[in-house]
Design an enzyme around this catalytic site. Structure first.
Site, PDB file in Angstrom:
ATOM      1  N   TYR A  33      16.714 121.516  74.953  1.00 32.50           N
ATOM      2  CA  TYR A  33      16.574 120.809  73.675  1.00 32.50           C
ATOM      3  C   TYR A  33      17.840 120.944  72.811  1.00 32.50           C
ATOM      4  O   TYR A  33      18.382 119.965  72.330  1.00 32.50           O
ATOM      5  CB  TYR A  33      15.469 121.447  72.833  1.00 32.50           C
ATOM      6  CG  TYR A  33      14.042 121.135  73.128  1.00 32.50           C
ATOM      7  CD1 TYR A  33      13.342 120.267  72.307  1.00 32.50           C
ATOM      8  CD2 TYR A  33      13.369 121.756  74.164  1.00 32.50           C
ATOM      9  CE1 TYR A  33      11.994 120.024  72.512  1.00 32.50           C
ATOM     10  CE2 TYR A  33      12.020 121.514  74.376  1.00 32.50           C
ATOM     11  CZ  TYR A  33      11.339 120.653  73.552  1.00 32.50           C
ATOM     12  OH  TYR A  33      10.009 120.413  73.738  1.00 32.50           O
ATOM     13  N   CYS A  49      13.284 127.296  61.346  1.00 32.26           N
ATOM     14  CA  CYS A  49      13.066 125.850  61.231  1.00 32.26           C
ATOM     15  C   CYS A  49      13.698 125.277  59.969  1.00 32.26           C
ATOM     16  O   CYS A  49      14.436 124.296  60.021  1.00 32.26           O
ATOM     17  CB  CYS A  49      11.566 125.553  61.259  1.00 32.26           C
ATOM     18  SG  CYS A  49      11.215 123.808  61.076  1.00 32.26           S
ATOM     19  N   ARG A  81      15.067 120.655  82.356  1.00 35.79           N
ATOM     20  CA  ARG A  81      14.172 121.138  83.414  1.00 35.79           C
ATOM     21  C   ARG A  81      12.740 121.192  82.884  1.00 35.79           C
ATOM     22  O   ARG A  81      12.498 121.625  81.762  1.00 35.79           O
ATOM     23  CB  ARG A  81      14.635 122.536  83.867  1.00 35.79           C
ATOM     24  CG  ARG A  81      13.855 123.109  85.007  1.00 35.79           C
ATOM     25  CD  ARG A  81      14.607 124.278  85.627  1.00 35.79           C
ATOM     26  NE  ARG A  81      14.883 125.334  84.664  1.00 35.79           N
ATOM     27  CZ  ARG A  81      14.015 126.282  84.324  1.00 35.79           C
ATOM     28  NH1 ARG A  81      12.815 126.293  84.855  1.00 35.79           N
ATOM     29  NH2 ARG A  81      14.352 127.224  83.452  1.00 35.79           N
ATOM     30  N   CYS A 117      15.149 123.062  62.820  1.00 33.69           N
ATOM     31  CA  CYS A 117      14.629 121.681  62.777  1.00 33.69           C
ATOM     32  C   CYS A 117      15.112 120.863  61.578  1.00 33.69           C
ATOM     33  O   CYS A 117      15.529 119.712  61.740  1.00 33.69           O
ATOM     34  CB  CYS A 117      13.101 121.683  62.709  1.00 33.69           C
ATOM     35  SG  CYS A 117      12.293 123.094  63.438  1.00 33.69           S
ATOM     36  N   GLU A 149      20.499 118.020  71.867  1.00 32.89           N
ATOM     37  CA  GLU A 149      20.462 117.526  70.482  1.00 32.89           C
ATOM     38  C   GLU A 149      21.830 117.683  69.810  1.00 32.89           C
ATOM     39  O   GLU A 149      22.333 116.742  69.187  1.00 32.89           O
ATOM     40  CB  GLU A 149      19.388 118.276  69.682  1.00 32.89           C
ATOM     41  CG  GLU A 149      17.982 117.874  70.102  1.00 32.89           C
ATOM     42  CD  GLU A 149      16.874 118.506  69.270  1.00 32.89           C
ATOM     43  OE1 GLU A 149      15.757 118.005  69.332  1.00 32.89           O
ATOM     44  OE2 GLU A 149      17.120 119.510  68.568  1.00 32.89           O
ATOM     45  N   LYS A 208      18.981 120.398  61.302  1.00 33.41           N
ATOM     46  CA  LYS A 208      19.307 119.663  62.534  1.00 33.41           C
ATOM     47  C   LYS A 208      18.954 118.185  62.386  1.00 33.41           C
ATOM     48  O   LYS A 208      19.747 117.305  62.710  1.00 33.41           O
ATOM     49  CB  LYS A 208      18.563 120.310  63.704  1.00 33.41           C
ATOM     50  CG  LYS A 208      18.766 119.721  65.083  1.00 33.41           C
ATOM     51  CD  LYS A 208      17.900 118.542  65.437  1.00 33.41           C
ATOM     52  CE  LYS A 208      16.439 118.690  65.246  1.00 33.41           C
ATOM     53  NZ  LYS A 208      15.735 119.475  66.242  1.00 33.41           N
ATOM     54  N   GLU A 265       4.140  98.753  71.095  1.00 36.56           N
ATOM     55  CA  GLU A 265       3.111  97.884  71.680  1.00 36.56           C
ATOM     56  C   GLU A 265       3.152  97.922  73.209  1.00 36.56           C
ATOM     57  O   GLU A 265       2.162  97.630  73.878  1.00 36.56           O
ATOM     58  CB  GLU A 265       3.239  96.445  71.175  1.00 36.56           C
ATOM     59  CG  GLU A 265       4.453  95.703  71.669  1.00 36.56           C
ATOM     60  CD  GLU A 265       4.538  94.276  71.118  1.00 36.56           C
ATOM     61  OE1 GLU A 265       3.588  93.502  71.310  1.00 36.56           O
ATOM     62  OE2 GLU A 265       5.559  93.946  70.477  1.00 36.56           O
ATOM     63  N   HIS A 312       2.673  93.653  66.925  1.00 33.26           N
ATOM     64  CA  HIS A 312       3.803  92.859  67.421  1.00 33.26           C
ATOM     65  C   HIS A 312       4.687  92.389  66.278  1.00 33.26           C
ATOM     66  O   HIS A 312       4.163  91.978  65.254  1.00 33.26           O
ATOM     67  CB  HIS A 312       3.256  91.641  68.183  1.00 33.26           C
ATOM     68  CG  HIS A 312       4.331  90.851  68.845  1.00 33.26           C
ATOM     69  ND1 HIS A 312       5.008  91.314  69.953  1.00 33.26           N
ATOM     70  CD2 HIS A 312       4.862  89.639  68.536  1.00 33.26           C
ATOM     71  CE1 HIS A 312       5.900  90.401  70.300  1.00 33.26           C
ATOM     72  NE2 HIS A 312       5.830  89.384  69.464  1.00 33.26           N
TER      73      HIS A 312
END
Ligand code: NDP
Length: 455
Positions: A179, A43, A206, A48, A183, A51, A442, A437
């Protein structure tokens, strides 16, 4: 009572191992943690974290394009891969230092060596040629990319190599539709590299919600990625100009880089686990019970090496729960029932719970609420891309079974809405929540009429 060199010996200083070592040491256990590569694991070092930095870099291109719509004149635009790469690597090194520092502060001893299990309470340090005993052994060795068995695949790189490329390729081909494939396809495309995605199935991602898969594939194509489905790679040849990817239908693609993003397998080869009596499944994953214990009572395993859900937060939770249970005197489990997750494509996808298809298979009455809209920012930017949100509801209990989001900040949104879904929120709870908002999120609390009622 046998006396051991350590109470806990952790193999692998990635997300799961580091968390387990720190927490166990915090409970007063004598802990050692072995790592043959860099502290931080996939990671932090080659996953992660770098990346996400590449994702940020790639998205700036779009921001620069949008800038004119907001009155900005932006001049010279050139992306300097080397400058970015140096900054990215500095950040990875900084985090690696923090991980190592945290371990040391907690009192865990870091051993920079490969460790191999030689018995229920024994490991061998390969370089140091030393045997160490421990009351408990925790296997947290993660997983590694697997390459398809296709001639010439040795010319492909994996996600491990993407952070160290000497230069950006002129053209790229990504094999896979999960993934990592999507990515990196988004990253390369954002950085200006013409990119093809070759996926063997009929639609990418998938297992995810069908509509999200379709919409993401369309959005990636609109952004310029050549996403091809139903494509089998027959081989990769080296050519004078670079590489040629041969497809089973006879077509070929010239490219400079082939990224194989075709799944990952647990890192258990040569780890000595079978000899120590630990049962593995057919993919090489360590089989554990709910408390992360293997078939050998003193040996535990957490994270990707167990092939539960290949996600950092899962490894961290499992590592923490293991330490709480074994050294903290409080039996703890990682709850893997509702895992929010994001795919950092551009546009991003965030998802938690059941897809519409999975909900219909498991429940007798399902209502599906949807919103599709052009995010406010896109209007002045002159960008047509639309965001999509879907809330899947059990029509009998009103409970929200799944939320699926595609659009900017989908990852941030799914983390927060994930709390509500994990708590068992109903559609009524969503409706009662006041909107913020103007935001995109929202839409999640203003969905009034089901677009589909499955009965
Ligand atoms: P995935 O399992 O997500 O995807 C693998 C892809 O490769 C699938 O599309 C699969 O096709 C295809 N594939 C597998 N074998 C072959 C083959 N022999 N020939 C051609 N195609 C093949 O794995 P990834 O490598 O993308 O990522 C590994 C895991 O890492 C993910 O599952 C995820 O858990 C984690 N991860 C999470 C991220 C995040 O949270 N943002 C980011 C990156 C990774 P098919 O669908 O047909 O099987």
């Amino acid at each position: 009572m046998a006396s051991f060199d350590y109470d806990l010996f952790v193999i692998g200083a990635g997300s799961g191992g580091v968390r387990a070592a720190r927490i166990a040491a915090g409970y007063g256990a004598r802990v050692a943690i072995a790592e043959e590569s860099r502290i931080g694991g996939t990671c932090v070092i080659r996953g992660c974290v770098p990346k996400k930095l590449m994702v940020y870099a790639s998205r700036i291109a779009g921001d620069l394009n949008d800038a004119a719509g907001f009155g900005w004149a932006v001049g010279d635009r050139r992306f300097d891969w080397s400058a970015f790469q140096a900054a990215m690597q500095r950040e990875v090194a900084r985090l690696e230092g923090i991980y190592a520092g945290n371990l040391q502060r907690a009192g865990a001893e870091i051993i920079r060596d490969r460790a191999v299990v030689t018995g229920p309470n024994e490991v061998r340090l390969v370089a140091a040629e030393r045997t160490i005993t421990a009351g408990r052994i925790l296997v947290a060795t993660g997983n590694r990319p697997v390459l398809p068995d296709v001639p010439g695949m040795e010319h492909a790189v994996t996600s491990n190599d993407m952070f160290d490329l000497p230069a950006l390729p002129e053209k790229a081909v990504v094999v896979g539709g999960g993934y990592i494939a999507l990515e990196f396809a988004s990253i390369l495309n954002g950085l200006g590299v013409p990119t093809s995605v070759l996926y063997r199935g009929e639609q990418v991602l998938r297992g995810f919600d069908r509509e999200v898969r379709d919409k993401l594939a369309d959005a990636l194509r609109t952004r310029g990625i050549d996403v091809r489905t139903g494509v089998q790679v027959a081989g990769i040849d080296k050519t004078a100009a670079g590489l040629a990817v041969r497809l089973a239908d006879g077509a070929a693609l010239d490219t400079d880089l082939v990224l194989a993003a075709t799944g990952r397998r647990p890192n258990t080869t040569g780890l000595g686990l079978e000899t120590a009596g630990v049962t593995l499944d057919e993919s090489g994953a360590v089989i554990v019970n709910a408390l992360s214990q293997t078939s050998v009572s003193s040996i535990y395993a957490v994270g990707d090496v167990t092939n539960h859900a290949q996600l950092t937060p899962v490894a961290i939770r499992e590592g923490h729960a293991f330490a709480d249970t074994v050294f903290g005197g409080k039996e703890s489990f990682a709850d893997l029932t509702a895992i929010p997750t994001a795919i950092f494509t551009t546009p991003e996808v965030g998802t938690i719970g059941l897809s519409e298809e999975a909900a219909c298979a498991a429940h007798t009455a399902v209502d599906v609420y949807k919103a599709e809209f052009r995010p406010m920012r896109n209007i002045l930017a002159g960008r047509d891309e639309r965001s999509f949100m879907k809330v899947v509801v059990d029509a009998v209990t009103d409970r929200v079974l799944g939320v699926h989001i595609m659009g900017p900040e989908a990852g941030e949104m799914i983390q927060l809405v994930g709390i509500a879904v994990a708590m068992g929120a109903t559609k009524g709870d969503f409706d009662r929540t006041m909107a913020v908002h103007p935001t995109a999120a929202e839409e999640l609390v203003t969905l009034r009429t089901p677009s589909t009622r499955h009965r």
